[in-house]
Structures are given as structure tokens and as C-alpha cells.
Design a protein around this motif. Structure first.
Motif, short mmCIF file in Angstrom:
data_model
loop_
_atom_site.label_atom_id
_atom_site.label_comp_id
_atom_site.label_asym_id
_atom_site.label_seq_id
_atom_site.Cartn_x
_atom_site.Cartn_y
_atom_site.Cartn_z
N TYR A 99 0.83 -1.21 0.00
CA TYR A 99 0.00 0.00 0.00
C TYR A 99 0.87 1.26 0.00
N HIS A 100 1.83 1.32 0.89
CA HIS A 100 2.72 2.49 0.95
C HIS A 100 3.66 2.53 -0.25
N CYS A 101 4.01 1.36 -0.78
CA CYS A 101 4.88 1.33 -1.96
C CYS A 101 4.19 1.98 -3.15
N PHE A 102 2.89 1.64 -3.34
CA PHE A 102 2.14 2.24 -4.44
C PHE A 102 2.03 3.75 -4.29
N LEU A 103 1.73 4.19 -3.08
CA LEU A 103 1.58 5.63 -2.85
C LEU A 103 2.91 6.37 -3.04
N ASP A 104 4.00 5.78 -2.54
CA ASP A 104 5.31 6.43 -2.68
C ASP A 104 5.72 6.52 -4.14
N GLU A 105 5.45 5.45 -4.91
CA GLU A 105 5.82 5.48 -6.33
C GLU A 105 5.02 6.55 -7.07
N LEU B 201 -7.14 2.69 -3.23
CA LEU B 201 -6.39 1.59 -2.64
C LEU B 201 -7.01 1.13 -1.33
N GLN B 202 -7.51 2.07 -0.55
CA GLN B 202 -8.14 1.71 0.72
C GLN B 202 -9.40 0.90 0.52
N GLN B 203 -10.09 1.12 -0.57
CA GLN B 203 -11.31 0.36 -0.87
C GLN B 203 -11.02 -0.98 -1.53
#
Length: 758
Positions: free
Chosen positions: A659-665, A746-748
Motif C-alpha cells: 500500500y505504501h509502496c504504491f503511494l510512494d511510487e 487503494l483503501q477500498q
């Protein structure tokens, strides 16, 4: 009309029968059913009625050309595509704007095409190719002839509104064979390139006969002020009168095909590229829309819609070039990252070798290596320079200079110790080390440190005490090298002298502001030199000696005062100065030990980092690419597993990590886009200011034409600046909203939702 279509279909049937007969003779030109699955569009395997008519026109043009010019070679008009179907070369071009910020200039497009594919040489080198694959096909196979290189590059340039053309002609041997061994490497310093000098071309029995294809860009589009050539194999720009090009047979774009009617006995020197002049260029389609008149023709057609249908029937309709049979050219960001075919590319230049690698191909993060040699035969190495990416130790460059016996390393900002540069040089007297730091981030504001066996120099920037230089002179041990433990070395070092220099402190009188102070440790003395007074050439000085048995007297002080009007000082003032200097000496000894300890830690840290090199891993790049085929397959499977994990049951830790990897990218991409727009805005602003300053200096002597060029340049740059500013502001406004939308999506996602604490 029906008779024309019938004859056209008969002609196509005859051509297909000939192709089938030829395919039985030359199996390599045929395409298997397994490969045909890639060509879903029907346009790849068949010709429309308009295309058939165009083929007939081209065949008729070819026959007339052969009769009128029997000494010239046949034209490249209708080669076979990857499916064995004849296609007119202009329809193989498909103007395509990729939408990638990195491919918005001719330089970027030319560099991408040159680096992304491998060259398949023409065989024989004096004949035109019998087949011309589509740009979509060569992007997939990453192998192409010079004609396919030029077709892809021209399609990309047309997509971003350059007036570009493919050129069929003749070039020198080195260019046709992609032999750059007599050219200086573009990564070399300009001074090194100038020292190399030019060499005379070797004799070539096929000179003037070697077929080549390149790209012509005409002036008038964007900021292009003059015509130029681009060699698609290297991405380099050449003037249209370059001696590397020996003649032009024809040029074409997506709208028409033009045959050169000018004399090329002197190469391309003197060629005119006014394609509207039929005395110099003969078009295949007379009266067809040209790129120069494309917009006026569109407006004219809109106006003609108001005319009655009877008037339209009276006007003869001109045959126009049909649309491209090639599907839209798509280039992804991963293509820009993995530029080199098979993960690496080696190019030999004059007395140098350039090796380039895909990210994560090498376990140490190496992406580029430039090796320069002492001799033309490349037998003895002179300098090896390497570039790295994605390393945890932030190493970006390393240079091993065999001539100077030195190794230099350069780092990104933000690494441990704020180290930016580290050079180790082997001298006859021992090892010399030079280090550079990010001074404004360090608490001591240290910018540079130079260590040698007998002394250490330190340079500072921005200190509040105005210290900018410190030099420590040692009584060094008999032997100092990397084999000596630094802890032992620190204990064995005996400090003899320390020299410190200070910038001017304007809050003090110059006669009282210390410019240099010297600690003569072995002699027990302190020397103070003050800043120069106005209109003085000799500074004031003061020498203080440590009193024996700690009994201070006037004999401990020696003063040279330039200001005769200065009041004499009391005995107490020199005593306080001496007392302060003794305390400073103790503090200085501690700081010197701290500096030596830091050098010890840096050397140990670099040794450990080199033993265990680690790369920063991003999504879809969890494992480095390997040269071995089996390891490549394993890595490919691991990468695919990362992609499908989101559709499987994840544990809490893995879900949060992805989840954090997607957001950081996504955040990195948004920042990169903003930086790109900001850099473009600043570049346009600098160019505009430079032109305006040049105009202010020379406007009185400028001609009317130069005045007009200046006005046009300023107008274009102002528009570019304003458009970039609008795009940048828009990007900043939408970045936060887009990020929030992705975060919510992503949260959903059912793979992440159970493991996230909202």
C-alpha cells in the motif's frame, strides 16, 4: 470506377501470387501463423481499395522513373511489411505523440530510438531493403534496419509537430555500419575531444554506393531555425551539407513522396529542400496536401462545404495519401528505463569504450562505464569512469585514474557524514585523501578536507566565527598507509603547528579583527595576524609565548602595531588573550581528534559498504536483472508475482508494505513531473533573458532581418514560458486531489482494506 477497382484487385491478386512464389524461394520473408497473432488489425495483412490504387500509382511511377533515369537505382516505394504485404512507405509512417514528458523534443526522441534498438545491417549494403517492418513491430523485436530506425524516429517527430522526413540516400562507411571508433565519445570533456583531432577517412571501395536512411527536419516548425539531418542510429545532429552524407535519392513523410532531381556528385552540399519546387523535387502524388499547406487546406475544405453539390462535382478531386496502416505507436515508461537491448550496450569510440546497462542488471547498481585508453589500439587503460544508480550508499560516480594513480567517488546529497566526494591518491610520500561535504547541513560547516601524511587541511563555509581555513601540520610516523590502523595512527600523530584563517568581521575594527592565527604547539607560541586597515599594505601582528612556570610577564608579548593612533593596552589585556588562546588550543586538540576519528569512520564505512552493496528496490524491480538466461526467467517470474499479489490474500505486513509502496511510487512520479516542468520553465526563462541581454548590447547594429528574428524568438519563448507556467500550476492544483483519489481507491481495494487502519 468499377473497371478501375476490378483492375486494381486483379493487380493485387497478381502481386500476391508473385509474393507466394517468392516466399517459397525465400522462406525467411514469410510470417508464421504463430506470429500473425500479434497483427490483429486487418490493415497489417490486407490492403484497402485506396491502398491498392496507391500501389498502382506507385508501380506506374516506378516504371516511368526507370525509363527516364536508367542509370539511377530503383526507388524504395512499396516494400513488404512483416506480414508479407506490399505497403507504400509513406503509409508506414504514423505520427504518434507518446504523451511522455521525456519524449517532447527531437533530441530526446532521437536518443531513445538510437539506444532502444539494435541494428540489422543491410545485405548487400548497396541495395535497398525488400521489406520494411512497422514501427510497432520493431519496438517489440528491438531489431531494425536503418530504414526502420528512421521510420520510427520520423513517426515520433511528426507526432510532436516537427516537419520531419525519411531520407533514402548514401552515406560514408562508418555511418552505415554504425562504426564510431574514429569519433570522440560524447561523454568525454570538450577539452579531451579537441585534443583528439580528426583522422582521414580510410579508403572504401563502396564509397558513394552504400545505402543509408536518415531523417530530415525542416525549419519552420517550433523553434527550428535551419534544416538539419539526424542519424537515427546514433541520434546525432548534422548539417545538411555534412560530408558524412554522399547523396539523396528521395524523401517522404506521411503525406507524400518526393524524388530528388538535383545533382549529388558533390554529396549533399548545395542541395535545396524546397519540396514545393517541382524542378528540384518530383512528387509521386501531384496536387496532394503538403505539410506546409496542411492547415490552409483544412480551412479551405471547411469553406467548400458551403458550396453546392453541383459545384463540387465540377471540381476534380485530387488523390490524397491514405491513412497509415500502422496502429498507434505506444511507448511506456518502462521502455525508457530499460533502454538497452538485452540489458546492455557496448560502443567503441576513438581510444575509448562506452558500456551502458539497464537498471538492476548489475548487483552493484552500475549503469554506465566509460573506459579511455592511452593508445589507439585500446590496449592500455588510462581512466575508467563509472556511473551508478539506486545504491543505498548514494554512490553516483566513480573514477579510477591509472595515470594519476587515484580513485574518486561522488555521492548524492543526504548520505552519512554528508559526504559528497572522496578521492584517494597514491603519492610517493604516502596516501592523500580529499573529501567534500554538504557544508550547510553539517554542524561544523565543513566543506572540504584534504589529508596527507604530513598535514591536514580543512575548508569551512558560512561559520558564525568567520573561520574558513584550518591547516594542521603533523610530525608523522615513519610509515602511514591503509594498512595502519587509524586508531593506532591517531595515537601516534604528534601535532606541530595549526594555522587558522578567518573572514573579515565588519563589527570589529580591522586592527582588532584576527585574520590568521598560528598555534606553534612544539614551541609554545601563538602568532596573531590582523586584517589590513584601509590604505595599508602591512597588517598588525602579535606574538604571544607561554610563560615559563606559568608566570606571565611583558616579555611574553611582542606586538607590531600599524595604527599609531591606537591607545596602548594594559598588561592585563595580553594576559587575557594568552589565557584564551591556551583554552582554544585545548579545544582545538579535541576538534583535531574528532576530525581524525571521522576520517577513520568514513574509511571504515566505505569499506563495509563496498563489501555489502545494496540497491534500493522499487515495485516491479524486486530482483536485479541477470545475464544468465535461467536467472532472467526466475527474476521475470518474481516480478510477475509482485504484480498479482494484490489479487491474492495478503498478510497485514505485506498489505501495508505494498500500500505504501504504491503511494510512494505515485508521489515520486508527481514530483518528477513537477520538477520537469519547473526545469523547462527555468530553461526557457534563461534563454529569453540571454536573448534580451544580447539584444540590448547589439540592437543599434542589428539588421532588419535580425530584428524580426529577435521578435519572433521572444514571441515563441514567451508563449512557451506562459504555457509551461500554466501546466505547472495546473499540475500542482491537481496533484493533491489525484493523490487522495488513489489513496481512497487503494483503501477500498479488498486486498488492502482489511489490513489498513483508517
Amino acid at each position: 470506377m468499377e473497371a478501375e477497382l476490378r483492375s486494381a484487385f486483379e493487380e493485387q491478386l497478381r502481386i500476391r501470387e508473385e509474393d507466394e512464389k517468392e516466399s517459397t524461394k525465400q522462406p525467411e520473408l514469410s510470417v508464421s501463423h504463430k506470429n500473425l497473432e500479434f497483427f490483429n488489425p486487418q490493415s497489417y495483412t490486407t490492403n484497402s481499395a485506396v491502398e491498392i490504387r496507391l500501389l498502382n500509382i506507385a508501380d506506374s511511377f516506378q516504371r516511368q522513373y526507370a525509363v527516364l533515369f536508367p542509370d539511377r537505382k530503383p526507388l524504395l516505394l512499396c516494400p513488404l511489411n512483416e506480414c508479407g504485404v506490399r505497403k507504400f512507405v509513406s503509409t508506414t509512417l504514423h505520427p504518434s505523440a507518446t504523451g511522455l514528458c521525456e519524449l517532447q523534443s527531437w533530441q530526446a526522441c532521437a536518443s531513445f530510438v538510437a539506444n532502444f534498438m539494435s541494428l540489422e545491417l543491410l545485405e548487400p549494403p548497396v541495395d535497398l531493403p525488400k521489406r520494411l517492418f512497422s514501427p510497432t513491430s520493431v519496438l517489440r523485436t528491438r531489431r531494425a534496419s536503418c530504414f526502420e530506425f528512421a521510420t520510427l524516429l520520423c513517426s515520433l517527430l511528426l507526432g510532436i509537430n516537427y516537419d520531419a522526413y525519411c531520407v533514402s540516400g548514401y552515406a560514408v562507411r562508418d555511418m552505415c555500419l554504425l562504426d564510431q571508433s574514429r569519433l570522440p565519445c560524447p561523454l568525454l570533456d570538450p577539452e579531451v575531444k579537441e585534443e583528439e583531432g580528426a583522422q582521414q577517412d580510410p579508403e572504401d571501395p563502396l564509397r558513394g554506393l552504400r545505402v543509408h536512411c536518415w531523417v530530415l527536419v525542416l525549419a519552420g516548425s517550433g523553434s527550428i531555425q535551419e534544416n538539419f539531418f539526424i542519424d537515427p542510429l546514433t541520434g546525432r545532429r548534422y548539417p545538411t551539407d555534412s560530408s558524412s552524407f554522399l547523396g539523396v535519392e528521395s524523401v517522404w513523410n506521411e503525406l507524400n513522396y518526393y524524388v530528388n532531381m538535383q545533382d549529388c556528385r558533390n554529396g549533399c552540399s548545395g542541395l535545396k529542400f524546397d519540396l514545393e519546387d517541382t524542378n528540384m523535387w518530383e512528387p509521386v502524388l501531384h496536387g496532394a496536401t503538403s505539410r506546409k499547406h496542411l492547415i490552409p487546406d483544412v480551412l479551405k475544405r471547411k469553406e467548400n462545404r458551403r458550396i453546392s453539390s453541383e459545384d463540387e462535382q465540377e471540381q476534380p478531386r485530387v488523390f490524397q495519401m491514405p491513412r497509415s496502416w500502422v496502429t498507434f505507436i505506444t511507448i511506456h515508461e518502462k521502455d525508457l528505463e530499460n533502454l538497452w537491448p538485452d540489458g546492455e550496450k557496448v560502443t567503441f569510440y576513438k581510444k575509448s569504450k562506452l558500456e551502458r546497462f539497464a537498471p538492476y542488471l548489475n548487483p552493484d547498481g552500475l549503469i554506465t562505464r566509460l573506459t579511455t585508453y592511452k593508445d589507439q589500439d585500446c590496449a592500455e587503460v588510462a581512466v575508467v569512469k563509472e556511473w551508478y544508480k539506486h545504491r543505498n550508499d548514494s554512490l553516483e560516480e566513480r573514477e579510477v585514474n591509472k595515470l594519476q594513480d587515484s580513485t574518486s567517488e561522488r555521492f548524492k546529497y543526504g548520505r552519512r557524514f554528508q559526504l559528497l566526494f572522496h578521492r584517494v591518491t597514491s603519492l610517493s610520500s604516502g596516501i592523500e585523501r580529499q573529501m567534500e561535504f554538504s557544508s550547510y547541513v553539517r554542524p561544523d560547516y565543513l566543506a572540504r578536507r584534504i589529508w596527507s601524511p604530513n598535514e591536514m587541511e580543512e575548508f569551512y563555509e558560512g561559520r558564525r566565527d568567520f573561520l574558513w581555513y584550518r591547516k594542521v601540520i603533523f610530525q608523522s610516523p615513519d610509515q602511514i598507509d591503509d594498512s595502519v590502523c587509524w586508531k593506532t595512527l591517531i595515537r601516534r600523530i604528534n601535532v606541530l603547528t595549526v594555522v587558522e584563517r578567518f573572514h573579515r568581521n565588519t563589527t570589529k575594527p580591522a586592527n582588532e579583527d584576527v585574520a590568521e592565527r598560528v598555534f606553534l604547539v612544539s614551541e609554545g607560541q601563538f602568532e596573531l595576524t590582523f586584517h589590513l586597515m584601509d590604505h595599508r599594505f602591512i597588517p598588525s601582528k602579535k606574538i604571544l609565548t607561554k610563560p615559563p612556570f606559568k608566570k606571565f610577564s611583558n616579555d611574553c608579548v611582542s606586538t607590531f602595531q600599524m595604527d599609531l593612533r591606537a591607545k596602548p593596552v594594559s598588561t592585563l589585556a595580553p594576559y587575557k588573550i594568552l589565557e584564551a588562546l591556551q583554552k582554544e588550543e585545548d579545544q582545538l586538540a579535541a576538534e583535531i581528534k574528532t576530525s581524525l576519528k571521522e576520517m577513520e569512520d568514513i574509511i571504515a564505512c566505505r569499506a563495509q559498504e563496498e563489501k555489502e552493496v545494496k540497491l534500493r528496490v522499487r515495485r516491479k524491480e524486486a530482483a536485479p536483472i541477470c545475464k544468465d538466461k535461467e536467472q532472467k526467467d526466475d527474476n521475470r517470474l518474481k516480478i510477475e508475482e509482485v504484480d498479482v499479489l494484490v489479487s491474492k490474500n495478503l498478510d497485514a505486513e505485506e498489505a501495508r508494505r505494498l500500500y505504501h509502496c504504491f503511494l510512494d511510487e505515485f508521489k515520486d512520479k508527481m514530483v518528477a513531473q513537477a520538477n520537469f516542468l519547473q526545469e523547462r520553465y527555468e530553461k526557457v526563462t534563461r534563454e529569453l533573458h540571454a536573448k534580451q541581454n544580447q539584444y540590448r548590447r547589439n540592437h543599434l547594429t542589428m539588421t532588419e532581418k535580425q530584428q524580426e528574428e529577435y521578435q519572433r524568438f521572444c514571441s515563441e519563448k514567451t508563449i512557451q514560458k506562459k504555457a509551461t507556467q500554466i501546466r505547472l500550476n495546473r499540475h500542482k492544483e491537481l496533484a493533491h486531489q489525484t493523490y487522495k483519489a488513489l489513496e481512497q481507491k487503494l483503501q477500498q481495494n479488498p486486498a488492502f482494506h482489511p489490513h489498513l487502519k483508517m
